[in-house]
Write a protein that holds these residues in place. Structure first.
Motif, PDB file in Angstrom:
ATOM      1  N   THR A   1       0.798  -1.230   0.000  1.00 53.52           N
ATOM      2  CA  THR A   1       0.000   0.000   0.000  1.00 53.52           C
ATOM      3  C   THR A   1       0.829   1.277   0.000  1.00 53.52           C
ATOM      4  OG1 THR A   1      -1.790  -1.137   1.150  1.00 53.52           O
ATOM      5  CG2 THR A   1      -1.799   1.271   1.214  1.00 53.52           C
ATOM      6  N   ASN A   2       1.797   1.378   0.895  1.00 57.21           N
ATOM      7  CA  ASN A   2       2.570   2.610   1.050  1.00 57.21           C
ATOM      8  C   ASN A   2       3.879   2.612   0.272  1.00 57.21           C
ATOM      9  OD1 ASN A   2       0.673   3.640   2.934  1.00 57.21           O
ATOM     10  ND2 ASN A   2       1.607   2.362   4.512  1.00 57.21           N
ATOM     11  N   MET A   3       4.141   1.572  -0.462  1.00 56.04           N
ATOM     12  CA  MET A   3       5.421   1.454  -1.153  1.00 56.04           C
ATOM     13  C   MET A   3       5.447   2.305  -2.421  1.00 56.04           C
ATOM     14  SD  MET A   3       6.178  -2.611  -0.583  1.00 56.04           S
ATOM     15  CE  MET A   3       6.166  -3.286   1.080  1.00 56.04           C
ATOM     16  N   VAL A   4       6.581   2.358  -3.071  1.00 57.33           N
ATOM     17  CA  VAL A   4       6.732   3.157  -4.276  1.00 57.33           C
ATOM     18  C   VAL A   4       5.736   2.693  -5.333  1.00 57.33           C
ATOM     19  CG1 VAL A   4       8.309   3.906  -6.093  1.00 57.33           C
ATOM     20  CG2 VAL A   4       9.171   3.536  -3.764  1.00 57.33           C
ATOM     21  N   SER A   5       4.880   3.592  -5.785  1.00 54.50           N
ATOM     22  CA  SER A   5       3.828   3.269  -6.754  1.00 54.50           C
ATOM     23  C   SER A   5       2.948   2.119  -6.275  1.00 54.50           C
ATOM     24  CB  SER A   5       4.427   2.938  -8.122  1.00 54.50           C
ATOM     25  OG  SER A   5       5.176   4.031  -8.625  1.00 54.50           O
ATOM     26  N   ALA A   6       2.880   1.941  -4.942  1.00 50.96           N
ATOM     27  CA  ALA A   6       2.084   0.859  -4.331  1.00 50.96           C
ATOM     28  C   ALA A   6       2.422  -0.497  -4.941  1.00 50.96           C
ATOM     29  CB  ALA A   6       0.599   1.150  -4.460  1.00 50.96           C
ATOM     30  N   THR A   7       3.719  -0.705  -5.170  1.00 52.51           N
ATOM     31  CA  THR A   7       4.182  -1.955  -5.770  1.00 52.51           C
ATOM     32  C   THR A   7       5.329  -2.520  -4.941  1.00 52.51           C
ATOM     33  OG1 THR A   7       3.605  -1.154  -7.974  1.00 52.51           O
ATOM     34  CG2 THR A   7       5.070  -3.048  -7.851  1.00 52.51           C
TER      35      THR A   7
ATOM     36  N   GLN B   1      13.627   0.395  -0.640  1.00 53.82           N
ATOM     37  CA  GLN B   1      13.065   0.176  -1.970  1.00 53.82           C
ATOM     38  C   GLN B   1      13.322   1.423  -2.816  1.00 53.82           C
ATOM     39  OE1 GLN B   1       8.885   0.716  -2.423  1.00 53.82           O
ATOM     40  NE2 GLN B   1       8.652  -0.875  -3.982  1.00 53.82           N
ATOM     41  N   SER B   2      14.064   1.251  -3.902  1.00 59.82           N
ATOM     42  CA  SER B   2      14.342   2.374  -4.810  1.00 59.82           C
ATOM     43  C   SER B   2      14.861   3.586  -4.054  1.00 59.82           C
ATOM     44  CB  SER B   2      13.078   2.740  -5.595  1.00 59.82           C
ATOM     45  OG  SER B   2      12.603   1.634  -6.326  1.00 59.82           O
ATOM     46  N   GLY B   3      15.737   3.346  -3.075  1.00 60.81           N
ATOM     47  CA  GLY B   3      16.347   4.425  -2.310  1.00 60.81           C
ATOM     48  C   GLY B   3      15.501   4.982  -1.193  1.00 60.81           C
ATOM     49  N   ARG B   4      14.280   4.495  -1.022  1.00 61.47           N
ATOM     50  CA  ARG B   4      13.382   4.964   0.022  1.00 61.47           C
ATOM     51  C   ARG B   4      13.375   3.969   1.176  1.00 61.47           C
ATOM     52  NH1 ARG B   4      11.629   6.393  -4.961  1.00 61.47           N
ATOM     53  NH2 ARG B   4      10.631   8.428  -5.246  1.00 61.47           N
ATOM     54  N   ALA B   5      13.289   4.486   2.407  1.00 61.28           N
ATOM     55  CA  ALA B   5      13.323   3.648   3.605  1.00 61.28           C
ATOM     56  C   ALA B   5      11.920   3.403   4.117  1.00 61.28           C
ATOM     57  CB  ALA B   5      14.163   4.314   4.686  1.00 61.28           C
ATOM     58  N   PHE B   6      11.586   2.123   4.371  1.00 63.63           N
ATOM     59  CA  PHE B   6      10.282   1.742   4.894  1.00 63.63           C
ATOM     60  C   PHE B   6      10.456   0.995   6.217  1.00 63.63           C
ATOM     61  CE2 PHE B   6       9.522   2.501   0.461  1.00 63.63           C
ATOM     62  CZ  PHE B   6       8.257   3.081   0.434  1.00 63.63           C
ATOM     63  N   PHE B   7       9.540   1.265   7.155  1.00 63.19           N
ATOM     64  CA  PHE B   7       9.596   0.687   8.496  1.00 63.19           C
ATOM     65  C   PHE B   7       8.248   0.073   8.836  1.00 63.19           C
ATOM     66  CE2 PHE B   7      12.731   3.966   8.216  1.00 63.19           C
ATOM     67  CZ  PHE B   7      13.765   3.620   9.074  1.00 63.19           C
ATOM     68  N   TRP B   8       8.263  -0.973   9.672  1.00 64.00           N
ATOM     69  CA  TRP B   8       7.008  -1.555  10.158  1.00 64.00           C
ATOM     70  C   TRP B   8       7.286  -2.268  11.473  1.00 64.00           C
ATOM     71  CZ3 TRP B   8       9.922  -3.208   6.160  1.00 64.00           C
ATOM     72  CH2 TRP B   8      10.384  -4.534   6.154  1.00 64.00           C
ATOM     73  N   GLY B   9       6.198  -2.557  12.217  1.00 57.75           N
ATOM     74  CA  GLY B   9       6.333  -3.142  13.547  1.00 57.75           C
ATOM     75  C   GLY B   9       6.142  -2.082  14.611  1.00 57.75           C
TER      76      GLY B   9
END
Length: 266
Positions: A180-186, A204-212
């Motif tokens: 859902t929140n990823m680059v181009s929701a992919t 992902q593609s130079g962007r940092a994603f966090f969860w938990g």
């Protein structure tokens, strides 16, 4: 420096006192009972206790290795190892693109559809041969696979650690994280993933994603203090989300990111 095969606990000069046949080290991972090394020739080496990291050919006869020994006769090739990660008593390894597991399968971190307790010999997980990266926490496992570099998770869902919108039960099969929140929701183009006890991050593609769980100390940044059950982008500098992150680390109270210029942020 390299750690030599002697047992005096001293770091040795590069190339000194290493076992015959071990090349330059490209990957190393140490857990509670075992340490793994993959050398530049793709050979896998082990030191430590075989209960949670034995060679299928010699488990039970070399329970406490105090010298490095090459692991042979496992996987497609003795020189096909590309990645390994160990957490506590569990190890995941990649050989010729195929995923292998050994040790404790708590919470279903093997992703093989079970929570069967312990394996002291290598177990291939599924039949896919396009795994590229793997990492473990005490409760979860994460991996990148496929030509599109899709991010997968397995293990305990508490605190949203599987990144699929739930906070209960165990996810015992490998499942792609919700995009859902990823680059181009992919869910694709992931290059890095790492986890801690109750949270994780990936790039992902130079962007940092966090969860938990970011805890009340806002370990993810972005003023987040509550469980994130779906990966959320973070990594702002001066109020702007950056797109040049390449690596980092995370634990319960803080996280760090490194950008393509080699600058360290926390």
């Amino acid at each position: 420096v390299n750690i030599g095969s002697d047992v005096d606990g001293i770091f040795n000069v590069v190339g000194e006192d290493l076992p015959a046949g071990m090349g330059a080290v490209s990957v190393v991972s140490a857990g509670r009972y075992v340490t793994w090394v993959i050398d530049s020739a793709g050979k896998l080496w082990r030191v430590g206790n075989s209960i949670y990291g034995g060679n299928s050919a010699n488990a039970g006869t070399d329970s406490n290795l105090r010298e490095w020994r090459q692991v042979t006769g496992v996987g497609d090739s003795d020189t096909g190892w590309t990645d390994v990660n160990v957490a506590n008593t569990t190890s995941l390894l990649i050989n010729s693109g195929k995923l292998y597991a050994i040790g404790a399968n708590q919470y279903g971190v093997f992703g093989n559809g079970t929570t069967t307790a312990n394996y002291n010999s290598f177990l291939q997980i599924g039949t896919d041969s396009d795994w590229t990266k793997v990492t473990l926490t005490s409760y979860n496992s994460f991996a990148i696979k496929g030509a599109s570099n899709v991010l997968y998770s397995a293990g305990r869902n508490t605190n949203g650690m599987c990144g699929n919108g739930t906070t209960s039960g165990n996810q015992t099969t490998w499942t792609a994280l919700t995009a859902t929140n990823m680059v181009s929701a992919t869910n694709n183009n992931f290059t890095f993933v790492v986890g801690s006890r109750n949270n994780a991050m990936a790039i992902q593609s130079g962007r940092a994603f966090f969860w938990g769980d970011p805890t009340s100390l806002e370990a993810f940044g972005q003023n987040l203090t509550t469980d994130q059950t779906i990966a959320v982008q973070s990594g702002s500098v001066s109020g702007t989300l950056q797109t040049d992150w390449v690596s980092g680390c995370i634990e319960d109270r803080c996280s760090h990111l490194i950008n393509s210029s080699g600058e360290l942020y926390h």
